[in-house]
Design a protein around this motif. Structure first.
Motif, PDB file in Angstrom:
ATOM      1  N   UNK A  27       9.273 -34.289 -17.460  1.00 13.24           N
ATOM      2  CA  UNK A  27       7.892 -34.545 -17.044  1.00 13.24           C
ATOM      3  C   UNK A  27       7.416 -33.338 -16.230  1.00 13.24           C
ATOM      4  N   UNK A  28       6.205 -32.850 -16.524  1.00 14.95           N
ATOM      5  CA  UNK A  28       5.743 -31.609 -15.910  1.00 14.95           C
ATOM      6  C   UNK A  28       4.510 -31.834 -15.044  1.00 14.95           C
ATOM      7  N   UNK A  29       4.547 -31.301 -13.834  1.00 10.45           N
ATOM      8  CA  UNK A  29       3.393 -31.305 -12.922  1.00 10.45           C
ATOM      9  C   UNK A  29       2.918 -29.854 -12.865  1.00 10.45           C
ATOM     10  N   UNK A  30       1.882 -29.513 -13.625  1.00  8.21           N
ATOM     11  CA  UNK A  30       1.566 -28.095 -13.826  1.00  8.21           C
ATOM     12  C   UNK A  30       0.535 -27.527 -12.861  1.00  8.21           C
ATOM     13  N   UNK A  31       0.291 -26.238 -12.967  1.00  9.43           N
ATOM     14  CA  UNK A  31      -0.827 -25.576 -12.298  1.00  9.43           C
ATOM     15  C   UNK A  31      -1.517 -24.732 -13.355  1.00  9.43           C
ATOM     16  N   UNK A  32      -2.779 -24.442 -13.117  1.00 16.04           N
ATOM     17  CA  UNK A  32      -3.622 -23.819 -14.135  1.00 16.04           C
ATOM     18  C   UNK A  32      -3.404 -22.307 -14.276  1.00 16.04           C
ATOM     19  N   UNK A  33      -4.127 -21.728 -15.183  1.00 15.97           N
ATOM     20  CA  UNK A  33      -4.254 -20.278 -15.412  1.00 15.97           C
ATOM     21  C   UNK A  33      -2.914 -19.591 -15.668  1.00 15.97           C
ATOM     22  N   UNK A  34      -2.666 -18.455 -15.017  1.00 15.67           N
ATOM     23  CA  UNK A  34      -1.481 -17.668 -15.369  1.00 15.67           C
ATOM     24  C   UNK A  34      -0.195 -18.449 -15.127  1.00 15.67           C
ATOM     25  N   UNK A  35      -0.210 -19.349 -14.137  1.00 18.50           N
ATOM     26  CA  UNK A  35       0.983 -20.160 -13.876  1.00 18.50           C
ATOM     27  C   UNK A  35       1.369 -20.936 -15.130  1.00 18.50           C
ATOM     28  N   UNK A  36       0.350 -21.491 -15.770  1.00 27.36           N
ATOM     29  CA  UNK A  36       0.591 -22.327 -16.928  1.00 27.36           C
ATOM     30  C   UNK A  36       1.075 -21.496 -18.115  1.00 27.36           C
ATOM     31  N   UNK A  37       0.457 -20.328 -18.322  1.00 29.53           N
ATOM     32  CA  UNK A  37       0.862 -19.461 -19.434  1.00 29.53           C
ATOM     33  C   UNK A  37       2.357 -19.219 -19.368  1.00 29.53           C
ATOM     34  N   UNK A  38       2.823 -19.009 -18.136  1.00 30.61           N
ATOM     35  CA  UNK A  38       4.204 -18.680 -17.918  1.00 30.61           C
ATOM     36  C   UNK A  38       5.131 -19.867 -18.137  1.00 30.61           C
ATOM     37  N   UNK A  39       4.755 -20.991 -17.569  1.00 26.48           N
ATOM     38  CA  UNK A  39       5.583 -22.198 -17.662  1.00 26.48           C
ATOM     39  C   UNK A  39       5.665 -22.716 -19.094  1.00 26.48           C
ATOM     40  N   UNK A  40       4.533 -22.576 -19.798  1.00 22.45           N
ATOM     41  CA  UNK A  40       4.448 -23.054 -21.176  1.00 22.45           C
ATOM     42  C   UNK A  40       5.566 -22.456 -22.044  1.00 22.45           C
ATOM     43  N   UNK A  41       5.888 -21.182 -21.797  1.00 17.63           N
ATOM     44  CA  UNK A  41       6.949 -20.532 -22.571  1.00 17.63           C
ATOM     45  C   UNK A  41       8.264 -21.296 -22.426  1.00 17.63           C
ATOM     46  N   UNK A 156       2.046 -32.663  -4.361  1.00 17.70           N
ATOM     47  CA  UNK A 156       2.295 -34.043  -4.826  1.00 17.70           C
ATOM     48  C   UNK A 156       3.261 -34.206  -5.979  1.00 17.70           C
ATOM     49  N   UNK A 157       3.500 -33.152  -6.757  1.00 10.72           N
ATOM     50  CA  UNK A 157       4.458 -33.278  -7.849  1.00 10.72           C
ATOM     51  C   UNK A 157       5.792 -33.781  -7.348  1.00 10.72           C
ATOM     52  N   UNK A 158       6.246 -33.193  -6.231  1.00 13.07           N
ATOM     53  CA  UNK A 158       7.562 -33.572  -5.693  1.00 13.07           C
ATOM     54  C   UNK A 158       7.523 -34.987  -5.122  1.00 13.07           C
ATOM     55  N   UNK A 159       6.338 -35.425  -4.695  1.00 13.73           N
ATOM     56  CA  UNK A 159       6.215 -36.797  -4.188  1.00 13.73           C
ATOM     57  C   UNK A 159       6.311 -37.793  -5.352  1.00 13.73           C
ATOM     58  N   UNK A 160       5.701 -37.438  -6.477  1.00 14.79           N
ATOM     59  CA  UNK A 160       5.821 -38.269  -7.675  1.00 14.79           C
ATOM     60  C   UNK A 160       7.289 -38.363  -8.073  1.00 14.79           C
ATOM     61  N   UNK A 161       7.988 -37.222  -8.039  1.00 21.19           N
ATOM     62  CA  UNK A 161       9.413 -37.207  -8.396  1.00 21.19           C
ATOM     63  C   UNK A 161      10.223 -38.096  -7.453  1.00 21.19           C
ATOM     64  N   UNK A 162       9.895 -38.018  -6.159  1.00 24.76           N
ATOM     65  CA  UNK A 162      10.611 -38.808  -5.158  1.00 24.76           C
ATOM     66  C   UNK A 162      10.380 -40.310  -5.395  1.00 24.76           C
ATOM     67  N   UNK A 163       9.140 -40.669  -5.677  1.00 25.92           N
ATOM     68  CA  UNK A 163       8.827 -42.082  -5.914  1.00 25.92           C
ATOM     69  C   UNK A 163       9.505 -42.578  -7.187  1.00 25.92           C
TER      70      UNK A 163
END
Ligand SMILES: *[C@@H]1O[C@H](CO)[C@@H](O)[C@H](O)[C@H]1NC(C)=O
Ligand SMILES: *[C@@H]1O[C@H](CO)[C@@H](O)[C@H](O)[C@H]1NC(C)=O
Length: 437
Positions: A27-41, A156-163
């Motif tokens: 499950x992915x909690x993403x961020x936009x723009x260049x961050x996403x381009x990178x993670x998508x790979x 909040x991504x890490x909070x979702x993971x914790x919950x």
């Protein structure tokens, strides 16, 4: 080397779901723009290797754009669906291009941080929409994810993971002043030889530079913060029903994937759960479209220069564009300039404007001699991968610091976007093309 990095990245993601038989569900909690381009790979590679990847989708500009990819998307049901990410991006760009460059490094850092704080209200709404919607959280819980991949720029991504009680991996370029890595991830930052980000320093610092480094570190420690820690500490404690902090929660990451590599970083101490995965998006060049190839070939022995200020900066003031165009007109190379503003009056016959360029394919072309770049990490990595020297014209965020790294490694020269003259740009270009270092 690249395949080694891949093995590490993918293996680490897999480790987290060992024991669940066939791994796994991500499950992915993403961020936009260049961050996403990178993670998508990374995510697409995971899918290739048989994993199931679900990306949580919230209002964004490019995370939405790949509807027919192999990734699954799950909308976060926003309480107030009227968000316009473009509005925020434009506001951010206005500050970044027109305001921040006129400020000192201290003022710029403060403004950049203030900007993040201003986003807190939006982030809070996003968090509440996800975490306080039982139907939604139950849906995620029932899907039994094995691991979460989180971009901590969006809290909040890490909070979702914790919950959900799911282990998670952070993906990060850096946090302001390394505060998150240092205090939440326990990463050592010895200031005598580890330059704090945004300071444009290298690992070989003079005494005054080391003083500056310490001041900068203190500034990030006690000055305005990237996150409104007091707010998030309370939010996280309320959500979990026990006293905790943002930092404690984010510090539970199993692995930190950092989007750089040794070709970019200076030597410094690290921890075993910090892995460097910069440049994973780099790939060999594909053939160019016919018309572009003809233009490139027409450059003869002089070759071509590729010029892009990135996907965010689309046009410049008329003065700036003219100044740049007249510098470009003076070189014997042909120039391919990604620019969608008004055509500058001084544009030379050797320069062609494009709304979009296949940047990686151009940088990998044998005729390419130099790359003029704003210094985003993704573009820098493509240039490193293809061995193309750079002229950096950094504008905002981590760009000046990125170019400082490349300069220290002998791969780039820097030109100041605000004060440059035609002659500055011209001489920097001539130097990187003619003086191999
Ligand atoms: C809660 O989430 C569900 C499922 O995603 C959605 O259908 C519903 O509209 C959400 N409720 C609220 C109050 O947003
Ligand atoms: C860029 O273009 C937009 C729309 O075409 C315009 O509103 C804006 O003022 C331009 N920016 C600069 C710096 O010229």
């Amino acid at each position: 080397m690249a395949s080694e990095k891949w093995t590490v990245a993918v293996f680490l993601l897999q480790l987290c779901c060992v024991g669940s038989g066939f791994c796994g569900k991500v499950l992915v909690w993403p961020c936009d723009m260049s961050h996403w381009l990178n993670l998508k790979t990374i995510l697409e590679e995971l899918v290739q290797r048989g994993h199931e990847v679900t990306v949580l989708k919230f209002p964004s500009i490019i995370v939405n754009q790949i509807e027919n990819s192999a990734l699954n998307f799950e909308n976060v049901p926003l309480l107030d669906g009227n968000e316009t990410p473009e509005k925020f991006l434009n506001y951010f760009l206005h500050l970044a291009v027109n305001v921040i460059p006129r400020l000192s490094v201290w003022q710029a850092a403060k403004m950049f941080q203030d900007l993040f704080i201003q986003f807190t209200a939006n982030f809070e709404e996003l968090c509440r929409s996800a975490l306080y919607n039982q139907t939604f959280m139950n849906k995620l819980r029932d899907a039994k994810y094995d691991v979460m991949v989180i971009d901590p720029v969006v809290p909040c991504g890490e909070l979702v993971a914790e919950v959900l009680q799911v282990p998670f991996v952070n993906t990060l370029r850096f946090s302001m002043g390394f505060t998150i890595e240092k205090y939440c991830g326990q990463l050592p930052v010895p200031l005598s030889y580890v330059p704090v980000t945004m300071g444009e320093l290298s690992d070989h610092m003079t005494f005054p530079e080391r003083v500056k480094n310490i001041m900068l570190s203190l500034f990030f420690e006690f000055g305005p913060q990237q996150y409104d820690f007091a707010f998030w500490d309370q939010f996280y404690s309320e959500t979990l029903g026990r006293p905790t902090t943002f930092c404690e929660t984010i510090g539970k990451a199993e692995i930190w994937l950092i989007r750089t590599y040794w070709d970019f970083e200076f030597p410094r101490p690290y921890l075993p759960n910090f892995e460097f995965v910069g440049g994973l998006h780099c790939k060999p060049a594909k053939p160019l479209p016919k018309e572009m190839e003809e233009f490139v070939q027409s450059s003869g022995e002089h070759g071509v220069v590729v010029f892009s200020l990135g996907s965010m900066v689309k046009n410049l003031t008329e003065d700036k564009a003219n100044l740049i165009a007249s510098a470009l007109a003076q070189i014997p190379q042909k120039v391919m300039w990604r620019y969608s503003g008004k055509k500058p009056a001084t544009l030379g016959s050797n320069t062609r404007l494009f709304n979009w360029i296949p940047q990686n394919d151009l940088l990998g072309h044998p005729k390419t001699k130099a790359f003029i770049t704003h210094g985003g990490t993704n573009g820098i990595y493509e240039a490193i991968y293809h061995g193309i020297p750079m002229v950096g014209v950094p504008i905002f965020a981590d760009q000046p610091d990125n170019i400082a790294h490349m300069k220290a490694k002998g791969a780039a020269l820097k030109v100041n976007f605000n004060t440059m003259t035609s002659a500055d740009l011209h001489s920097a270009l001539r130097a990187v093309i003619n003086e191999p270092s």
